[in-house]
Motif scaffolding. Structure first.
Motif, PDB file in Angstrom:
ATOM      1  N   LEU A  38      49.224  41.771  25.626  1.00 50.67           N
ATOM      2  CA  LEU A  38      49.510  42.697  26.726  1.00 50.67           C
ATOM      3  C   LEU A  38      48.276  42.894  27.592  1.00 50.67           C
ATOM      4  O   LEU A  38      48.369  42.942  28.832  1.00 50.67           O
ATOM      5  CB  LEU A  38      49.999  44.042  26.178  1.00 50.67           C
ATOM      6  N   ASP A  39      47.109  43.023  26.950  1.00 54.33           N
ATOM      7  CA  ASP A  39      45.865  43.176  27.727  1.00 54.33           C
ATOM      8  C   ASP A  39      45.662  41.986  28.660  1.00 54.33           C
ATOM      9  O   ASP A  39      45.340  42.154  29.840  1.00 54.33           O
ATOM     10  CB  ASP A  39      44.659  43.281  26.774  1.00 54.33           C
ATOM     11  N   GLU A  40      45.852  40.786  28.126  1.00 54.55           N
ATOM     12  CA  GLU A  40      45.620  39.577  28.919  1.00 54.55           C
ATOM     13  C   GLU A  40      46.631  39.440  30.045  1.00 54.55           C
ATOM     14  O   GLU A  40      46.266  39.175  31.197  1.00 54.55           O
ATOM     15  CB  GLU A  40      45.677  38.347  28.010  1.00 54.55           C
ATOM     16  N   MET A  41      47.914  39.633  29.727  1.00 56.90           N
ATOM     17  CA  MET A  41      48.955  39.401  30.743  1.00 56.90           C
ATOM     18  C   MET A  41      48.955  40.476  31.824  1.00 56.90           C
ATOM     19  O   MET A  41      49.121  40.173  33.013  1.00 56.90           O
ATOM     20  CB  MET A  41      50.322  39.320  30.068  1.00 56.90           C
ATOM     21  N   LEU A  42      48.750  41.735  31.443  1.00 51.47           N
ATOM     22  CA  LEU A  42      48.786  42.817  32.427  1.00 51.47           C
ATOM     23  C   LEU A  42      47.522  42.851  33.291  1.00 51.47           C
ATOM     24  O   LEU A  42      47.505  43.518  34.332  1.00 51.47           O
ATOM     25  CB  LEU A  42      48.982  44.165  31.725  1.00 51.47           C
ATOM     26  N   SER A  43      46.501  42.110  32.893  1.00 52.30           N
ATOM     27  CA  SER A  43      45.325  41.995  33.754  1.00 52.30           C
ATOM     28  C   SER A  43      45.588  41.040  34.915  1.00 52.30           C
ATOM     29  O   SER A  43      44.921  41.094  35.948  1.00 52.30           O
ATOM     30  CB  SER A  43      44.113  41.510  32.947  1.00 52.30           C
ATOM     31  N   ASP A  44      46.591  40.157  34.751  1.00 55.06           N
ATOM     32  CA  ASP A  44      46.939  39.198  35.800  1.00 55.06           C
ATOM     33  C   ASP A  44      48.127  39.644  36.644  1.00 55.06           C
ATOM     34  O   ASP A  44      48.273  39.213  37.788  1.00 55.06           O
ATOM     35  CB  ASP A  44      47.273  37.832  35.179  1.00 55.06           C
ATOM     36  N   SER A  45      49.014  40.459  36.075  1.00 52.30           N
ATOM     37  CA  SER A  45      50.236  40.842  36.779  1.00 52.30           C
ATOM     38  C   SER A  45      50.587  42.291  36.473  1.00 52.30           C
ATOM     39  O   SER A  45      50.443  42.746  35.333  1.00 52.30           O
ATOM     40  CB  SER A  45      51.398  39.923  36.351  1.00 52.30           C
TER      41      SER A  45
END
Length: 490
Positions: free
Chosen positions: A344-351
């Protein structure tokens, strides 16, 4: 498609070329014989393209008649405005500097005849300028101010070509018509021009080389001249009647840019830009399918304010998807709480938004190919070896990257799978789609709708064989005919 060179006076172009007609502007503008032609490409070699001149009206009426003029009226306007011309050519600035770097003077004039110059060292620059400003004869004026700058680019009247350049111009014209298949006895039977967009370097393209060749053969059998183009051919789209995209699509990508320009230029496009927008964004799809009550695995749109609810809503493990994921890339399985937080940290940093889905393991996924709102083919895609997806991009061996496949006759496809697939695809449009579904306890659940479905020789074509390719080309041909009829009737 008829190839017609239009000049002010017949004496302006006395070179005879096979399958290329020469007609004077007055005849083209006033003779109803030319008004009624449905398929023609017009090469406007009039002496002037000034507003309301004969040359201007040749291209204007050609567009109104559904012919394809070179130059177009838009190109004429661009050539008239130095500011626009300079802005357009900024994208090739590096090439300009490299091409002119050895010049000692402060000014330079480049004559471009059908995309070429008498000096071969300017070949790349001429081609790029011709692609940006599609006119048969061009003159580019450059000045040096700290670096080389395009001062102006303008059409060359055919009567102004220097005598010692004329033999080169004729040579380049013949090569131009041959290269673009505008001449030649074999090609004279071709009625339509089809561009197929491919990326030779793509690791997992939607169609393998043999499938692309099958598309080309199917198209030529149905009256198409077909050319494989790449992202470098963006400016050439106006040469064609239709664009068929056979590389993986994305909105923030040249494939969408191609689809958008082709659609704006009046080409038939598969995949059309609306379908790309709708299918490549999983957030949009989740909202669309849920609202239409199409069965999907339990799904939630995740953002920073509800991320703490994911485990309670979906359970663990669960599946997380980037909005623009494709071919199993950008799709991950969160196995436990720690993995969930990390992903979640990785994906929500991009979108701002991502998709979460309940994990629903099956031995295979259904894929129903849909074209013109009707089923085209049905496949079972089995999971990659020791993996939960049909693709495993981390597989140690190539044979482990992708699971097996099985093409299934429609009579063996459960009704609820076909019905659900069509309902989902028809929410998107009437293009070419691949609907992925999971079948669980006698019910079908849509995983996603793809605008750019795989069609590989040896896989999706196992039942229909060459007829699969023919069906898609027939759809493109029918769309072109319908489009031309609408323009004629209008």
């Amino acid at each position: 498609m008829r190839k017609i060179v239009v000049v002010d006076y017949p004496k302006d172009w006395e070179t005879k070329m096979e399958d290329v007609e020469v007609v004077d502007a007055q005849t083209y503008l006033t003779d109803t014989t030319y008004t009624d032609i449905k398929n023609a490409r017009i090469f406007n070699l009039c002496r002037s393209y000034k507003y309301q001149s004969a040359g201007y009206y040749v291209s204007l009426l050609a567009e109104a008649r559904g012919h394809k003029p070179i130059p177009s009226v838009t190109t004429m306007q661009d050539l008239k405005t130095p500011t626009i011309a300079r802005a357009i050519t900024m994208e090739i600035n590096d090439l300009v500097q490299k091409s002119l770097s050895k010049l000692k003077s402060k000014t330079f004039t480049l004559s471009i005849y059908f995309g070429q110059n008498v000096a071969q060292k300017y070949e790349k620059l001429c081609k790029q300028l011709h692609d940006l400003f599609q006119a048969p004869l061009l003159r580019a004026q450059f000045v040096f101010k700290d670096e080389w700058v395009l001062q102006s680019i303008s059409p060359i009247p055919v009567t102004d070509v220097p005598e010692n350049h004329k033999r080169y111009m004729v040579k380049f014209a013949k090569a131009y018509f041959a290269r673009h298949r505008f001449s030649g006895a074999r090609i004279s039977r071709k009625v339509y021009d089809l561009a197929i967009l491919v990326d030779p370097e793509e690791k997992a393209p939607p169609s393998n080389e043999r499938a692309i060749q099958n598309f080309v053969e199917a198209a030529e059998q149905q009256g198409f001249y077909t050319e494989l183009i790449t992202k470098d051919d963006y400016r050439r789209l106006a040469e064609f009647d239709a664009l068929f995209i056979r590389e993986t699509t994305s909105v923030n990508h040249h494939t969408y840019k191609f689809a958008r320009k082709a659609h704006a230029d009046g080409l038939v496009v598969i995949d059309d830009p609306v379908s790309i927008l709708r299918c490549t964004n999983k957030v949009y799809l989740a909202e669309l399918l849920t609202k239409a009550k199409v069965p999907v695995p339990k799904t939630m749109i995740i953002h920073k304010d509800n991320r703490e609810q994911v485990e309670a809503e979906l359970g663990l493990p669960c599946v997380l998807k980037k909005p623009d994921s494709s071919f199993s890339q950008g799709v991950v399985k969160a196995k436990d709480r720690k993995g969930l937080e990390k992903q979640l940290d990785e994906m929500l940093s991009d979108s701002e938004l991502i998709i979460g889905q309940e994990f629903t393991p099956t031995d295979f996924d259904w894929r129903i190919g849909v074209l013109d709102k009707q089923p085209l083919y049905a496949c079972k895609y089995f999971m990659a070896k020791d993996h939960w997806q049909i693709y495993n991009w981390n597989g140690k061996k190539k044979q482990d990257e992708e699971g097996d496949d099985e093409v299934v006759p429609f009579e063996d496809v459960p009704f609820h799978v076909l019905h659900t697939a069509l309902k989902a695809a028809n929410l998107i449009g009437d293009g070419l789609y691949g609907v992925d579904l999971k079948e669980i306890d006698g019910k079908a659940y849509v995983i996603e709708v793809n605008d750019n479905p795989s069609i590989d020789a040896g896989c999706e074509d196992k039942i229909l064989k060459k007829e699969l390719y023919a069906a898609i080309i027939k759809s493109i041909k029918r769309r072109i005919d319908n489009h031309k009829n609408i323009r004629t009737d209008g």
